[in-house]
Design an enzyme around this catalytic site. Structure first.
Site, short mmCIF file in Angstrom:
data_model
loop_
_atom_site.label_atom_id
_atom_site.label_comp_id
_atom_site.label_asym_id
_atom_site.label_seq_id
_atom_site.Cartn_x
_atom_site.Cartn_y
_atom_site.Cartn_z
N HIS A 47 0.83 -1.22 0.00
CA HIS A 47 0.00 0.00 0.00
C HIS A 47 0.85 1.25 0.00
O HIS A 47 2.04 1.22 0.31
CB HIS A 47 -0.98 0.04 1.18
CG HIS A 47 -0.33 0.06 2.54
ND1 HIS A 47 -0.04 -1.09 3.24
CD2 HIS A 47 0.07 1.08 3.33
CE1 HIS A 47 0.50 -0.77 4.40
NE2 HIS A 47 0.60 0.54 4.48
N HIS A 82 4.02 7.12 3.65
CA HIS A 82 4.94 5.99 3.51
C HIS A 82 4.48 5.04 2.42
O HIS A 82 3.33 5.08 1.99
CB HIS A 82 5.13 5.25 4.83
CG HIS A 82 3.92 4.54 5.38
ND1 HIS A 82 3.07 5.11 6.30
CD2 HIS A 82 3.41 3.31 5.14
CE1 HIS A 82 2.11 4.26 6.61
NE2 HIS A 82 2.29 3.15 5.91
N GLU A 118 7.63 1.02 5.05
CA GLU A 118 7.07 0.01 5.95
C GLU A 118 7.29 -1.35 5.29
O GLU A 118 7.12 -1.48 4.08
CB GLU A 118 5.56 0.26 6.13
CG GLU A 118 4.87 -0.75 7.02
CD GLU A 118 3.36 -0.47 7.19
OE1 GLU A 118 2.81 0.32 6.41
OE2 GLU A 118 2.77 -1.05 8.12
CO CO Z 1 1.16 1.41 6.28
#
Ligand code: CO
Length: 134
Positions: free
Chosen positions: A7, A79, A130
């Site tokens: 994502h 992020h 991440e």
């Molecule tokens: Co995230």
């Protein structure tokens, strides 16, 4: 080591307004808001077929995204999240290469119920990364 893009996360000052932009203006289907107190955010997901977009709104006093919103009052990209097959092996490999893992270095449970880690943006082209266990 690096797998799929899981994502892209965007921090927003007003989750309701941001949901309306994605749902009504962009024609996306947006999930119901999910509060994640241990991460200090409320989140909705937009499934784009090949990946997801997460809209994050600060939750609580000590939200880790509050300072980001102070610098970016209209919101902004926060992020990117990549999947890895083995998050502990990925962490050890990155640490050995000199990359900084945020926090105490042990994975936390992320928004999808899987272990996640965050990597210092200065080590990754100015972007907070991440990693999520696939
Ligand atoms: Co995230």
């Amino acid at each position: 080591m690096l797998g799929r893009l899981n994502h892209v996360a965007i921090v927003v000052p007003d989750l309701k307004a941001a949901t309306a932009v994605y749902r009504d203006t962009l024609g996306a289907s947006v999930t119901a808001p999910q509060a994640l107190p241990e991460h200090g955010v409320t989140v909705v997901f937009i499934d784009t077929g090949n990946t997801k977009v997460e809209l994050l709104e600060p939750l609580g006093e000590a939200s880790p995204v509050a300072a980001f919103l102070e610098k970016n009052p209209s919101g902004g990209m926060h992020h990117v999240c990549y999947e890895v097959d083995d998050i502990l092996a990925a962490r050890d490999r990155l640490k050995a290469a000199g990359a900084r893992v945020l926090g105490d270095g042990s994975p936390k449970t992320g928004a999808h119920g899987k272990p996640v880690l965050f990597l210092h943006p200065k080590d990754f082209c100015g972007t907070l990364v991440e990693l999520e266990q696939a």
